[in-house]
Motif scaffolding. Sequence first.
Motif, PDB file in Angstrom:
ATOM      1  N   PRO A   1      -4.840   3.429   7.569  1.00  0.00           N
ATOM      2  CA  PRO A   1      -3.667   2.571   7.681  1.00  0.00           C
ATOM      3  C   PRO A   1      -2.940   2.823   9.002  1.00  0.00           C
ATOM      4  CG  PRO A   1      -3.351   4.253   6.001  1.00  0.00           C
ATOM      5  CD  PRO A   1      -4.744   4.381   6.492  1.00  0.00           C
TER       6      PRO A   1
ATOM      7  N   GLY B   1      -5.795   4.864   1.123  1.00  0.00           N
ATOM      8  CA  GLY B   1      -5.409   3.720   1.949  1.00  0.00           C
ATOM      9  C   GLY B   1      -6.551   3.239   2.817  1.00  0.00           C
TER      10      GLY B   1
ATOM     11  N   GLU C   1       0.832  -1.679   8.519  1.00  0.00           N
ATOM     12  CA  GLU C   1       1.045  -1.393   7.091  1.00  0.00           C
ATOM     13  C   GLU C   1       2.398  -0.727   6.867  1.00  0.00           C
ATOM     14  OE1 GLU C   1      -3.185  -2.057   7.668  1.00  0.00           O
ATOM     15  OE2 GLU C   1      -1.844  -0.678   8.678  1.00  0.00           O
TER      16      GLU C   1
ATOM     17  N   ARG D   1       5.029  -3.372   7.087  1.00  0.00           N
ATOM     18  CA  ARG D   1       4.970  -4.235   5.907  1.00  0.00           C
ATOM     19  C   ARG D   1       5.645  -3.565   4.703  1.00  0.00           C
ATOM     20  NH1 ARG D   1       0.535  -6.602   6.870  1.00  0.00           N
ATOM     21  NH2 ARG D   1      -0.824  -4.843   6.437  1.00  0.00           N
TER      22      ARG D   1
ATOM     23  N   LEU E   1       2.882   4.367   2.946  1.00  0.00           N
ATOM     24  CA  LEU E   1       2.080   3.742   1.898  1.00  0.00           C
ATOM     25  C   LEU E   1       2.343   4.382   0.545  1.00  0.00           C
ATOM     26  CD1 LEU E   1      -1.280   3.240   3.795  1.00  0.00           C
ATOM     27  CD2 LEU E   1       0.449   1.522   3.263  1.00  0.00           C
TER      28      LEU E   1
ATOM     29  N   THR F   1      -8.318  -0.483   2.788  1.00  0.00           N
ATOM     30  CA  THR F   1      -8.181  -1.365   3.957  1.00  0.00           C
ATOM     31  C   THR F   1      -9.393  -1.341   4.876  1.00  0.00           C
ATOM     32  OG1 THR F   1      -7.113   0.362   5.265  1.00  0.00           O
ATOM     33  CG2 THR F   1      -5.676  -1.097   3.965  1.00  0.00           C
TER      34      THR F   1
END
Length: 133
Positions: free
Chosen positions: A49, A41, A53, A56, A119, A45
């Motif tokens: 994260p 992750g 995130e 989301r 995630l 990004t």
Amino acid sequence: MTADLRLEVDGVPVRVEAAGSQIAVRSPDVRRLFAAVRVAGGAATQGPPGRAELARVADTLAGHGLTARLEGPAGRVLSLGADVDSAAGSALLGTRRARLHATGALGSTGPVPVVAAALLIGALAVLAGRRRR
């Protein structure tokens, strides 16, 4: 619809089972799994994260009417999505659509990085959804 997907993430076995709108993600070594997901992750990004995130992923699952649960050897660690409404999740994780289950998180060989878990659930939910088609 149902799905049953087995894979390894950096050598850690993961099983994703989906039935209808419910997705279960299980691993015998949640802590190692999170470490691998957190690295991936961060690479994607350009930084580790965070809460944005997590929100989301939870909102995306909820928007599709899906609920995902991450389970380790000590039980449920994290729930995200449509069937989750948690005031504590809002305060701790930045979204009411996420709930951390303390017993499972702490019993999975130490504290679990929650955002990495979210995630992971999101990625595996997408894979399970694609496999159902």
